[in-house]
Enzyme design. Structure first.
Site, mmCIF file in Angstrom:
data_model
loop_
_atom_site.group_PDB
_atom_site.id
_atom_site.type_symbol
_atom_site.label_atom_id
_atom_site.label_comp_id
_atom_site.label_asym_id
_atom_site.label_seq_id
_atom_site.Cartn_x
_atom_site.Cartn_y
_atom_site.Cartn_z
ATOM 1 N N LYS A 35 0.813 -1.263 0.069
ATOM 2 C CA LYS A 35 -0.037 -0.041 -0.036
ATOM 3 C C LYS A 35 1.038 1.080 0.005
ATOM 4 O O LYS A 35 2.086 1.181 0.513
ATOM 5 C CB LYS A 35 -1.088 -0.053 1.295
ATOM 6 C CG LYS A 35 -0.338 0.089 2.356
ATOM 7 C CD LYS A 35 0.028 1.446 2.983
ATOM 8 C CE LYS A 35 0.786 1.512 4.501
ATOM 9 N NZ LYS A 35 1.488 2.629 4.669
ATOM 10 N N PRO B 227 8.921 -4.602 -0.599
ATOM 11 C CA PRO B 227 10.056 -4.137 0.208
ATOM 12 C C PRO B 227 9.866 -4.359 1.706
ATOM 13 O O PRO B 227 8.829 -3.975 2.110
ATOM 14 C CB PRO B 227 10.319 -2.539 -0.155
ATOM 15 C CG PRO B 227 9.307 -2.303 -1.205
ATOM 16 C CD PRO B 227 8.321 -3.259 -1.337
ATOM 17 N N ALA C 115 10.297 -3.523 5.606
ATOM 18 C CA ALA C 115 10.592 -2.319 6.470
ATOM 19 C C ALA C 115 10.673 -1.045 5.429
ATOM 20 O O ALA C 115 11.440 -0.186 5.657
ATOM 21 C CB ALA C 115 11.697 -2.394 7.217
ATOM 22 N N GLY D 234 7.637 1.118 4.517
ATOM 23 C CA GLY D 234 6.609 1.882 4.621
ATOM 24 C C GLY D 234 5.584 1.450 3.550
ATOM 25 O O GLY D 234 5.054 2.336 3.208
ATOM 26 N N MET D 235 5.542 0.143 2.949
ATOM 27 C CA MET D 235 4.546 -0.373 2.286
ATOM 28 C C MET D 235 3.737 -1.385 2.730
ATOM 29 O O MET D 235 2.990 -2.054 1.851
ATOM 30 C CB MET D 235 5.236 -0.510 0.782
ATOM 31 C CG MET D 235 5.815 0.460 0.441
ATOM 32 S SD MET D 235 6.300 0.058 -1.333
ATOM 33 C CE MET D 235 4.808 0.602 -2.252
ATOM 34 N N ALA D 236 3.589 -1.548 3.923
ATOM 35 C CA ALA D 236 2.665 -2.507 4.781
ATOM 36 C C ALA D 236 3.044 -4.067 4.396
ATOM 37 O O ALA D 236 2.021 -4.798 4.230
ATOM 38 C CB ALA D 236 1.524 -2.527 4.460
ATOM 39 N N GLY E 34 4.468 -6.813 6.039
ATOM 40 C CA GLY E 34 3.989 -7.609 6.955
ATOM 41 C C GLY E 34 2.532 -7.481 7.301
ATOM 42 O O GLY E 34 1.947 -8.599 7.175
ATOM 43 N N SER E 35 1.959 -6.384 6.892
ATOM 44 C CA SER E 35 0.260 -6.480 7.020
ATOM 45 C C SER E 35 -0.196 -7.244 5.805
ATOM 46 O O SER E 35 -1.158 -8.100 6.069
ATOM 47 C CB SER E 35 -0.059 -5.046 7.041
ATOM 48 O OG SER E 35 0.334 -4.232 7.830
ATOM 49 N N ALA E 36 0.533 -7.113 4.513
ATOM 50 C CA ALA E 36 0.101 -8.029 3.464
ATOM 51 C C ALA E 36 -0.037 -9.441 3.771
ATOM 52 O O ALA E 36 -0.737 -10.389 3.579
ATOM 53 C CB ALA E 36 0.897 -7.609 2.310
ATOM 54 N N ASP F 40 -2.483 -1.602 9.702
ATOM 55 C CA ASP F 40 -2.717 -1.560 8.172
ATOM 56 C C ASP F 40 -3.209 -3.059 7.635
ATOM 57 O O ASP F 40 -3.526 -3.068 6.480
ATOM 58 C CB ASP F 40 -1.479 -1.463 7.371
ATOM 59 C CG ASP F 40 -0.707 0.001 7.587
ATOM 60 O OD1 ASP F 40 -1.390 0.857 8.026
ATOM 61 O OD2 ASP F 40 0.514 -0.107 7.769
HETATM 62 O O1 C5P Z 1 -0.197 -1.048 14.102
HETATM 63 P P1 C5P Z 1 1.107 -1.480 13.821
HETATM 64 O O2 C5P Z 1 1.753 -2.567 14.752
HETATM 65 O O3 C5P Z 1 1.402 -1.737 12.394
HETATM 66 O O4 C5P Z 1 1.949 -0.297 14.328
HETATM 67 C C1 C5P Z 1 3.292 -0.173 14.465
HETATM 68 C C2 C5P Z 1 3.881 1.010 15.418
HETATM 69 O O5 C5P Z 1 3.584 1.987 14.568
HETATM 70 C C3 C5P Z 1 3.143 0.946 16.738
HETATM 71 O O6 C5P Z 1 3.711 0.308 17.800
HETATM 72 C C4 C5P Z 1 3.347 2.642 16.959
HETATM 73 O O7 C5P Z 1 4.495 2.938 17.518
HETATM 74 C C5 C5P Z 1 3.221 3.246 15.465
HETATM 75 N N1 C5P Z 1 1.869 3.692 15.183
HETATM 76 C C6 C5P Z 1 1.250 4.527 15.784
HETATM 77 N N2 C5P Z 1 0.146 4.986 15.413
HETATM 78 C C7 C5P Z 1 -0.569 4.461 14.456
HETATM 79 C C8 C5P Z 1 -0.039 3.343 13.799
HETATM 80 C C9 C5P Z 1 1.132 3.025 14.350
HETATM 81 O O8 C5P Z 1 1.844 5.204 16.822
HETATM 82 N N3 C5P Z 1 -1.979 4.985 14.070
#
Ligand code: C5P
Length: 305
Positions: free
Chosen positions: A19, A103, A105, A107-109, A111-113, A145
């Protein structure tokens, strides 16, 4: 053939997209430490493929083992599998094989994918018939994400990013995705955002102009209003991005944008030919880059074994 005569499904492969955030408005941290977001997600054509097969114990494997992804119980795909099984009160396990095209880490999610793809793949493997509502709820517990990775397309994200709602998008965008050699820690970028913006609002503003431009399919108007509140903290943490950004601007894209919390940078084009010229130019300058169209579908089955 009757249903009873069918052989059991041995493996299911689900593809889930990367994303980008066309808009990422960040507010002051909530009591739980997460930041309230108003974001517009777009799924783009870079994918991870996740293949699940039933196994006596949980395990995860990467097709390219040199990729820096944890393979222990912290792996988000394994956490997704365990959460789905727990939701149904079952005692099942699977082997999860991940073929990464997103990629790590960046910023393209990515792990979420993987988490979203694992949820869908296991649901199909075991015929669990999990409702969309339950899948989205389990996804939200795994990461901010993950619900969007299930949904795909273009969507408004609120809450901490986990509350997603599809939005009208008549645009066809071409992204040149410029990769960085090292990743950037998302929590570190958010922490530095807090230092830079001690008086951030409790509720970020709505991206009204962007939503109108997307609905109209007006690419120049979309390009004019792209915004990412994490860009200035990411620039501070990674001063090398400033030079890359200057290289990208010299290629005359409709816009340059940081992807999520970075460090991946994006160039936007309204047609694929211009994107291909920029890809050649940026590669000639020594950057690693690829082209991705958007919007594309969310997590979807591509193979039943
Ligand atoms: O939700 P996720 O595990 O992807 O978030 C990773 C880290 O990014 C969180 O531990 C937090 O430090 C930061 N984060 C945040 N606010 C959000 C999403 C992520 O501070 N809305």
């Amino acid at each position: 053939m009757t249903a009873a005569a069918l052989p059991p499904t041995t493996g299911v492969t689900v593809r889930a997209p990367a994303k980008v955030n066309l808009h990422l408005g960040v507010g002051a941290p909530r009591p739980d430490g997460f930041h309230p977001l108003v974001t517009v997600y777009q799924a783009v054509g870079l994918y991870d493929d996740v293949t699940v097969t039933e196994a006596p114990d949980w395990s995860v494997e990467l097709v390219e083992p040199e990729v820096a992804v944890p393979l222990d119980g912290e792996n988000i795909a394994l956490r997704a599998g365990r959460a789905l099984v727990a939701h149904h009160g079952l005692d099942l396990a699977a082997h999860v094989r991940i073929d990464k095209g997103i990629p790590v880490a960046g910023g393209m999610a990515g792990g979420s994918a993987d988490a979203a793809a694992t949820l869908v793949a296991l649901d199909r493997l075991w015929d669990l018939e999990t409702t969309d509502e339950d899948l989205l709820r389990i996804a939200a517990e795994l990461g901010s994400d993950v619900p969007f990775s299930l949904l795909g397309g273009t969507a408004l994200g609120t809450g901490r990013g986990e509350v997603v709602e599809p939005v009208a998008d008549a645009s066809a965008l071409w992204w040149v995705v410029v990769l960085a050699d090292d990743g950037l820690s998302t929590p570190a970028v958010y922490r530095h955002f807090d230092e830079l913006h001690p008086d951030a609002p409790a509720e970020p503003a709505d991206p009204t102009a962007l939503l109108a431009a997307l609905a109209a399919g007006d690419v120049p108007a979309v390009a004019a209003v792209l915004e990412n509140d994490l860009w200035s903290p990411a620039r501070d943490l990674r001063p090398d991005l400033v030079e890359v950004e200057a290289d990208l601007r010299s290629m005359d894209p409709a816009a340059v944008l940081l992807s999520g919390s970075g460090p991946t940078l994006l160039m936007l084009f309204g047609d694929v030919d211009a994107a291909r010229v920029a890809l050649a130019d940026v590669t000639a300058l020594g950057h690693r880059a690829t082209i991705a169209p958007g919007p594309v579908a969310g997590a979807h089955v591509v193979h039943y074994g």
